[in-house]
Motif scaffolding. Sequence first.
Motif, mmCIF file in Angstrom:
data_model
loop_
_atom_site.group_PDB
_atom_site.id
_atom_site.type_symbol
_atom_site.label_atom_id
_atom_site.label_comp_id
_atom_site.label_asym_id
_atom_site.label_seq_id
_atom_site.Cartn_x
_atom_site.Cartn_y
_atom_site.Cartn_z
ATOM 1 N N GLU A 1 40.995 39.648 35.147
ATOM 2 C CA GLU A 1 40.695 39.723 36.585
ATOM 3 C C GLU A 1 41.328 40.962 37.231
ATOM 4 O OE1 GLU A 1 42.072 36.123 38.394
ATOM 5 O OE2 GLU A 1 40.314 34.962 37.794
ATOM 6 N N LEU B 1 39.583 46.030 37.369
ATOM 7 C CA LEU B 1 39.224 46.971 38.443
ATOM 8 C C LEU B 1 40.487 47.666 38.968
ATOM 9 C CD1 LEU B 1 36.608 47.743 39.753
ATOM 10 C CD2 LEU B 1 37.051 46.077 41.576
ATOM 11 N N SER C 1 41.827 51.693 38.957
ATOM 12 C CA SER C 1 42.261 52.488 40.124
ATOM 13 C C SER C 1 43.707 52.939 39.952
ATOM 14 C CB SER C 1 42.116 51.646 41.405
ATOM 15 O OG SER C 1 43.038 50.574 41.357
ATOM 16 N N PHE D 1 52.469 43.815 44.664
ATOM 17 C CA PHE D 1 51.345 43.241 43.912
ATOM 18 C C PHE D 1 50.878 44.227 42.840
ATOM 19 C CE2 PHE D 1 47.509 41.502 42.576
ATOM 20 C CZ PHE D 1 46.494 42.423 42.742
ATOM 21 N N GLN D 2 50.724 45.507 43.216
ATOM 22 C CA GLN D 2 50.230 46.478 42.234
ATOM 23 C C GLN D 2 51.199 46.567 41.052
ATOM 24 O OE1 GLN D 2 49.411 50.257 44.023
ATOM 25 N NE2 GLN D 2 47.520 49.529 45.017
ATOM 26 N N GLU E 1 42.842 55.123 44.519
ATOM 27 C CA GLU E 1 42.505 54.401 45.753
ATOM 28 C C GLU E 1 42.394 52.901 45.404
ATOM 29 O OE1 GLU E 1 39.236 53.040 45.170
ATOM 30 O OE2 GLU E 1 38.938 54.517 43.548
ATOM 31 N N SER E 2 43.113 52.077 46.176
ATOM 32 C CA SER E 2 43.010 50.649 45.828
ATOM 33 C C SER E 2 41.941 50.024 46.708
ATOM 34 C CB SER E 2 44.361 49.977 46.082
ATOM 35 O OG SER E 2 44.540 49.826 47.480
ATOM 36 N N CYS E 3 41.149 49.174 46.104
ATOM 37 C CA CYS E 3 39.938 48.683 46.745
ATOM 38 C C CYS E 3 40.195 47.742 47.908
ATOM 39 C CB CYS E 3 39.090 47.936 45.706
ATOM 40 S SG CYS E 3 38.216 49.058 44.637
ATOM 41 N N CYS F 1 35.032 51.870 47.435
ATOM 42 C CA CYS F 1 35.527 51.214 46.209
ATOM 43 C C CYS F 1 34.355 51.224 45.224
ATOM 44 C CB CYS F 1 35.939 49.779 46.551
ATOM 45 S SG CYS F 1 36.528 48.917 45.110
ATOM 46 N N LYS G 1 33.366 50.802 42.175
ATOM 47 C CA LYS G 1 32.839 49.874 41.155
ATOM 48 C C LYS G 1 32.151 48.656 41.780
ATOM 49 C CE LYS G 1 34.823 51.836 37.280
ATOM 50 N NZ LYS G 1 35.379 52.917 38.091
ATOM 51 N N VAL H 1 40.776 40.456 41.067
ATOM 52 C CA VAL H 1 41.793 40.299 42.122
ATOM 53 C C VAL H 1 42.042 41.680 42.721
ATOM 54 C CG1 VAL H 1 44.163 39.621 42.615
ATOM 55 C CG2 VAL H 1 42.875 38.418 40.822
ATOM 56 N N LEU H 2 41.869 41.830 44.000
ATOM 57 C CA LEU H 2 42.023 43.138 44.631
ATOM 58 C C LEU H 2 43.405 43.294 45.262
ATOM 59 C CD1 LEU H 2 38.515 43.604 46.221
ATOM 60 C CD2 LEU H 2 39.327 44.231 43.957
ATOM 61 N N ASP H 3 43.942 42.202 45.776
ATOM 62 C CA ASP H 3 45.295 42.291 46.351
ATOM 63 C C ASP H 3 45.882 40.877 46.377
ATOM 64 O OD1 ASP H 3 47.579 43.305 47.357
ATOM 65 O OD2 ASP H 3 46.802 43.797 49.363
#
Lengths: 167, 308, 308
Positions: free
Chosen positions: A41, A44, A48, A139-140, B1-3, B29, B31, B89-91
Amino acid sequence: PLPWPQSFLLKSLEQVRKIQTRNSELLEQLCATYKLCHPEELVLLGHSLGILQAPLSRCSIQALQPTKCLSQLHSGLFLYQGLLQALAGISPEVAPTLDMLQLDVANFATTIWQQMETLGVAPTVQPTQSTLPTFTSAFQRRAGGVLTVSHLQTFLETAHCALNHLV
Amino acid sequence: ESCGHIRISVPIVRLGDPVTASCIISPNCSKLDQEPQILWRLQDGPEQPGDRQRRLHDGSQESTITLPHVNHTKAFLSCLVPWANSFQVLDQAELQAGYPPASPSNLSCLMYLTTNSLVCQWEPGPETYLPTNFTLKSFRSRADCKYQKDSITDCVPKDRQNTCSIARKHLILYQNMVVWVQAENVLGTSESPKLCLDPMDVVKLEPPVLQVLDMNPELVPRQPGCLWLSWKPWKPGEFIAQECELRYQPQFGGANWTLVSHLPSSEDQFKLCGLHQAPVYTLQIRCIRSPLPGLWSSWSPSLQLRPT
Amino acid sequence: ESCGHIRISVPIVRLGDPVTASCIISPNCSKLDQEPQILWRLQDGPEQPGDRQRRLHDGSQESTITLPHVNHTKAFLSCLVPWANSFQVLDQAELQAGYPPASPSNLSCLMYLTTNSLVCQWEPGPETYLPTNFTLKSFRSRADCKYQKDSITDCVPKDRQNTCSIARKHLILYQNMVVWVQAENVLGTSESPKLCLDPMDVVKLEPPVLQVLDMNPELVPRQPGCLWLSWKPWKPGEFIAQECELRYQPQFGGANWTLVSHLPSSEDQFKLCGLHQAPVYTLQIRCIRSPLPGLWSSWSPSLQLRPT
């Protein structure tokens, strides 16, 4: 090519198992503490952040080239050592395991480098660390940790097969 | 760059209070398809859409969600988008909930002559579920404790103990000082009631060592039902004028204690008679600073003695 | 102005060696009569005159004394002058005596996987009677330990223990390092013999936990004099390939141990038969890193079992 000394192979296999045990420990901690339990998950985010998989093509059983496998193994370990270092400060709960893992990876890289020197295939200059990801949030850093460690786990499975094949 | 990026109204709330969060996915973003459905996941719960998702003027997508009652003391809220037959999961944001500290209670202090430190302890009050710092604060004062003369450095307890030890160099003995506990976390601060005390009035006194004397029958005629005792004050407290109390009872049978009060703190030869009810008696002694104010020592370890 | 001043050749000497001291009384020491007889006192010994007293060109008086054999490990030497019917002490010097450190011996090291540290211990050698510092020194090396690659920070033992723990971050596992102990005091320095080791070759391995299996008679026919056993390697050492050894003997009667060697480090079902000599047997297991070099673990706690 000359067969590699037995003690080098056995020590390397032991180091792979040592790191894999530590890896699973860290993945469990990251899952339990931050609910980040599925590396798939985070693909993506990985793109980045620039967290890529280290190549180990020359170590796959089908196309095993021992000497080139050694240098891919060392470069990969060197990359992961850097990535693990970039994760420093991830969190107090996870930091001790992460520190030990980073030391174990660094020591395994030394074992490989020394064998490359013995075989006379070590480049004259030690590799320098390529640019490492910068994490702009907690989080990153945690997600980066999950990705790095799961990539390292896959990397080590391939290494384990190659080493086992050569024992 | 974070989505994606989560913003939370307040990351730490009272347990049961609501919290609102928004997740914004930037248009560049690469993708992701153009207008992905933004989903939310609390801890490892199911993925759920937000209350509202809208397109912002710069082309980014924003989903907003309100959790009516936060009942996790610590939880992770993730912002995701569907991806292949899974999610990305983006954040992720950390949510904490708990309570502001109640006023610490039952503050009491004892002066230890062996370590030369004033040790205070208190009850912290109900669990707050949040990192809460307790600090023992104090200042020197005049007799009536009303006015603050000079403050004493804060005493910070070691690893979450509810006790703190103020070193001798911070104390002016025989002078009053004001002591209280402050509790603080991100949701609030509270203070215990203030104590006004002179460290020497709260000395932790230890009892004397009680000893039985073997009197030479030629010198001292044997009297039935009597015991000759002696005791010396506890060494570190020797300089303190004290008054002591002796109690005795038959060893068995649970009869009440008989008390002998207003005894001196040091006695070379003390005759105790009237011990006819049992072959063996249990004796104990304790002392208190006197006439100056003080606290009773504990009773000495009991002594089983056979009167003559 | 201070009247007298002691100078000592060497304030710290070997036990039994001589020491020479001189005491000079300045002329302008008003309270004293012109040429006082200078006396010496060692510890609380008798006052004695020096070996020689002379008048220096500036008018001051100098007395010199030689103590042929210093046999106090710590003593005070005072310079006095008669005064009324007593003495006046004008100066005092501290004398110390002891031995240079012998070479520390029996240096041995163990790698603890639980604390990830290499702990070395040694015997300090005979008492020196002087403050003596022990330091565990080490450097990284190549296979043969001949050449020093880079040195490792000195390991200073805590409060005079003869053991020191080198933290994981200073170690390169699977590489050789050279370790030795240096002892130093004011009279000299000594070093222990050097050890050449790879920390992973001296891992302190713990034995597995030996368990007896309760086999279902329907599935596995009962065989007299047999036991079904299982064991798992000690968790922190799981990644180390090991070989194990089982030993058993009748619980009583002191018969010798019977040994079963070259067993795997993990066994789900192991049948042990031939146990006919006694109703109850004592069993233990231990393991060693293999085929790579290592140290035997201790024997596991003994298990008393009743064969079928």
